[in-house]
Design a protein around this motif. Structure first.
Motif, PDB file in Angstrom:
ATOM      1  N   ALA A 580      14.364  50.359  22.908  1.00  0.00           N
ATOM      2  CA  ALA A 580      15.276  51.499  23.023  1.00  0.00           C
ATOM      3  C   ALA A 580      16.326  51.280  24.098  1.00  0.00           C
ATOM      4  CB  ALA A 580      14.494  52.768  23.345  1.00  0.00           C
ATOM      5  N   ARG A 581      16.118  50.283  24.967  1.00  0.00           N
ATOM      6  CA  ARG A 581      17.105  50.019  26.024  1.00  0.00           C
ATOM      7  C   ARG A 581      18.419  49.488  25.458  1.00  0.00           C
ATOM      8  NH1 ARG A 581      12.201  49.379  27.572  1.00  0.00           N
ATOM      9  NH2 ARG A 581      11.482  49.924  29.660  1.00  0.00           N
ATOM     10  N   GLY A 582      18.387  48.948  24.258  1.00  0.00           N
ATOM     11  CA  GLY A 582      19.607  48.436  23.642  1.00  0.00           C
ATOM     12  C   GLY A 582      19.888  49.209  22.364  1.00  0.00           C
ATOM     13  N   ASP A 583      21.108  49.110  21.847  1.00  0.00           N
ATOM     14  CA  ASP A 583      21.379  49.762  20.565  1.00  0.00           C
ATOM     15  C   ASP A 583      22.061  48.792  19.597  1.00  0.00           C
ATOM     16  OD1 ASP A 583      23.835  49.600  21.725  1.00  0.00           O
ATOM     17  OD2 ASP A 583      24.405  51.679  21.370  1.00  0.00           O
ATOM     18  N   THR A 584      21.825  47.505  19.789  1.00  0.00           N
ATOM     19  CA  THR A 584      22.409  46.522  18.886  1.00  0.00           C
ATOM     20  C   THR A 584      21.377  45.935  17.938  1.00  0.00           C
ATOM     21  OG1 THR A 584      21.990  44.892  20.623  1.00  0.00           O
ATOM     22  CG2 THR A 584      24.239  45.753  20.455  1.00  0.00           C
ATOM     23  N   GLY A 585      20.097  46.083  18.264  1.00  0.00           N
ATOM     24  CA  GLY A 585      19.059  45.304  17.593  1.00  0.00           C
ATOM     25  C   GLY A 585      18.465  46.011  16.387  1.00  0.00           C
ATOM     26  N   LEU A 586      17.551  45.307  15.739  1.00  0.00           N
ATOM     27  CA  LEU A 586      16.919  45.839  14.535  1.00  0.00           C
ATOM     28  C   LEU A 586      15.625  45.075  14.273  1.00  0.00           C
ATOM     29  CD1 LEU A 586      17.253  47.569  11.853  1.00  0.00           C
ATOM     30  CD2 LEU A 586      18.307  45.510  10.871  1.00  0.00           C
ATOM     31  N   ALA A 587      14.578  45.823  13.970  1.00  0.00           N
ATOM     32  CA  ALA A 587      13.375  45.221  13.414  1.00  0.00           C
ATOM     33  C   ALA A 587      13.391  45.536  11.927  1.00  0.00           C
ATOM     34  CB  ALA A 587      12.125  45.790  14.076  1.00  0.00           C
ATOM     35  N   ALA A 588      13.202  44.527  11.093  1.00  0.00           N
ATOM     36  CA  ALA A 588      13.215  44.765   9.647  1.00  0.00           C
ATOM     37  C   ALA A 588      12.368  43.700   8.975  1.00  0.00           C
ATOM     38  CB  ALA A 588      14.641  44.718   9.097  1.00  0.00           C
ATOM     39  N   GLY A 589      11.844  44.064   7.802  1.00  0.00           N
ATOM     40  CA  GLY A 589      11.034  43.104   7.069  1.00  0.00           C
ATOM     41  C   GLY A 589      11.101  43.401   5.591  1.00  0.00           C
ATOM     42  N   TYR A 590      10.151  42.860   4.855  1.00  0.00           N
ATOM     43  CA  TYR A 590      10.092  43.181   3.425  1.00  0.00           C
ATOM     44  C   TYR A 590       8.658  43.165   2.983  1.00  0.00           C
ATOM     45  CZ  TYR A 590       9.038  38.398   1.909  1.00  0.00           C
ATOM     46  OH  TYR A 590       8.413  37.194   1.693  1.00  0.00           O
TER      47      TYR A 590
END
Ligand code: DON
Length: 590
Positions: A580-590
């Motif tokens: 939450a300290r950043g707002d550029t990232g993403l966790a994603a999967g399938y």
């Protein structure tokens, strides 16, 4: 005794705004880990995550995805992702193979012990952090290629294609992407090649504008076509070496084409330890990350953190004092193992941890009687190990159970803030990770010794801590972060959050953290890291605290459920969390 509630409010707005951090998230609902059935990628830049997931969907393994993400980050996360820097990649293959790819930069051959000191022996301000003299020989391309050729399955061209496209066509900056440029972009103004890319209209590019990097696309194509030779030899190497000479003809930097041609990434055995039934694998020297992490875990293993409670006086005291001792050992004893003996076996021996632990616990038990005991002086820390903002982390687990944990860095934001003209390559300022003057603090306040002094060809000591926890031979947690000296405690606290305190992976990643690194003597606390009552009690015991802004950005994956011992819903078995300290990232999967 007050305990910390499950964290919800992560970043205090005022502090965040002052730092140009993302807006306060106080009103945000608690965030859930991202679940997936087959494979998961967590990175600090959403487009890089998407590239990783796409490689995995197409049948690539976690190392293929890590290579594609690494190249993509060099394009879409230029503040830290890079071709001109270095890093460490911890790999745990499903068949049991485990390794760390060390692609740490090296000091150029012309480097010397006192190269950043003036005639009076004082550090020349900025000389090891800005400009061409600060640059170490880059390792990233060699590291990604080594990993791909030994552990990957896909051809180089396929893995580089998305990065080449994003560099050539450009991509539209989201507010978080632009914030890095708004915050640090002015430092690029002094370098015409960097300014032409990142400040094309005379000011840093803003959200909604397109960042196009044609020279970088050409460099990536050279790597695609020729592998490491596309970077370490030929036009790219020539241009990097030429960057060392100023327009007035004076040679200001040290890197030569011979330095570049001689660079080699290395495979090293991970540092390993056991913590409450989990096997911990992390980066060995020349990173201090794995050794310091394991030294702290070895100490903490012998105290009942869970029953004491997260944020309790006892747990917080022992955690702080374990950090203090492990960083004391780090700063005195660790350095490039090709140059100095690292007493790793001694530092990680259970008997050594037991002696440090009993010293800490004995002090703690004595404190109510001798209130205001004060911060222990060096003599009271117990035996020593003597035997005698910029970086980014990503985590990947694939369908087969291969796990990869990667941290890469340019050191400061945009590194040395120099682009080698005609290459699009931002160069690192990793030389500042050496003890440029042993005994004086570097940019992270680390006071280090001769073990980490400068020598030709030597790798500067790092704090990068790309870590994988396994149980019964299967990956359980993949975790790491940027944060300079705060990296190792950021990884520690995420592990404690999951293993000891029962947090789900997103809570553990977002939880406010504290950090102690031996020098300075005060413990650095993010807002909310300790309950006020605990902090007051510890102050009455003589501990000191300073409040610091958030700095790290953890990306992590938990396998099995959103928290240990909790089953995933809907068939999901992989759970990712981006800080939450950043707002550029993403966790994603399938
Ligand atoms: O290798 C190291 O320890 C440092 N160069 C890392 C720098 C860092 O994490 C800065 N990012 N916030």
């Amino acid at each position: 005794m007050s305990r910390l509630p499950v964290p919800r409010v992560m970043i205090v707005g005022v502090l965040a705004a002052a730092l140009g951090m993302p807006p306060a998230r106080a009103a945000d609902p608690p965030r859930e880990p991202v679940g997936a059935r087959h494979a998961m990628v967590a990175t600090a830049q959403r487009l890089a995550t998407e590239v990783g997931v796409d490689v995995l969907r197409r049948g690539g393994n976690a190392v293929d995805a890590a290579v594609a993400v690494g190249y993509m980050l060099a394009v879409v996360f230029p503040v830290a992702g890079n071709l001109g820097g270095g890093g460490f990649m911890t790999i745990r293959m499903a068949d049991g193979r485990k390794t760390v790819v060390d692609f740490r930069e090296t000091a150029p051959r012309a480097a010397s012990h006192d190269m950043y000191l003036d005639a009076a022996g004082r550090v020349v301000p900025g000389s090891s952090t800005h400009g061409v003299l600060a640059v170490g020989v880059p390792g990233t391309v060699a590291g990604l290629e080594l990993a791909r050729s030994r552990y990957g399955t896909m051809p180089r061209a396929a893995l580089l294609a998305p990065a080449i496209r994003a560099a050539r066509d450009g991509f539209v900056l989201a507010p978080g992407d632009a914030r890095f440029l708004q915050r640090s972009g002015n430092g690029l103004r002094g370098d015409p090649a960097a300014a032409a890319i990142f400040l094309p209209h005379g000011r840093p590019l803003a959200a909604g504008e397109r960042l196009v990097q044609r020279d970088l696309a050409t460099t990536l194509e050279r790597i695609r076509d020729a592998g490491t030779a596309g970077f370490y030899r030929g036009p790219v190497a020539e241009r990097i070496a030429a960057t060392m000479t100023a327009p007035d003809g004076r040679r200001r930097g040290l890197i030569t084409q011979a330095d570049l041609a001689a660079y080699r990434a290395r495979e090293r055995a991970p540092v390993e330890c056991s913590y409450r039934g989990y096997r911990v694998l992390s980066a060995p020297p020349p990173s201090s990350g794995g050794v310091v992490l394991c030294e702290m875990l070895n100490i903490l293993q012998g105290v009942p953190l869970r029953s004491w409670g997260r944020g309790s006086v006892r747990a917080s005291y022992v955690e702080i004092e374990a950090m203090r001792r492990a960083y004391r050992d780090r700063n005195r004893d660790l350095g490039d193992p090709d140059f100095v003996h690292n007493p790793v076996a001694h530092l990680l021996a259970p008997a050594y941890a037991a002696r440090l632990r009993s010293g800490i616990v004995a002090r703690m038990t004595a404190i109510p009687v001798h209130a205001r005991a004060g911060i222990p002086g060096d003599d009271a820390l117990g035996p020593t190990g003597r035997e005698g903002a910029q970086t980014t982390h990503y985590a990947i687990v694939d369908r087969a159970g291969n796990a990869v944990s990667v941290t890469v860095t340019l050191n400061g934001p945009f590194g040395a803030q120099v682009v080698a003209p005609g290459t699009g390559v931002l160069l690192n300022d990793e030389m500042d990770d050496f003890a440029v003057k042993p005994g004086t603090p570097n940019r992270y306040g680390l006071v280090q010794g001769e073990a980490n002094s400068i020598a030709p060809g030597k790798r500067p000591l790092s704090s990068m801590t790309p870590t994988i926890l396994t149980k019964h031979g299967k990956p359980v947690l993949v975790v790491g972060t940027p944060g300079g000296s705060r990296i190792i405690t950021g990884v520690l606290e995420t592990i404690l959050g999951v293993v000891d305190y029962g947090l789900d992976i997103q809570q553990a990643v977002d939880a406010p953290r504290f950090h102690q690194q031996w020098r300075p003597r005060a413990t650095m606390c993010e807002a909310g890291a300790l309950p006020a009552e605990t902090r007051r009690t510890l102050e009455s015991w003589g501990e000191r605290f300073t409040t610091v802004a958030p700095y790290d950005h953890v990306d992590a994956i938990l396998v099995g459920g959103p928290a240990l011992g909790r089953a995933g819903k809907g068939g999901n078995r992989l759970f990712g969390a981006d800080d939450a300290r950043g707002d550029t990232g993403l966790a994603a999967g399938y």
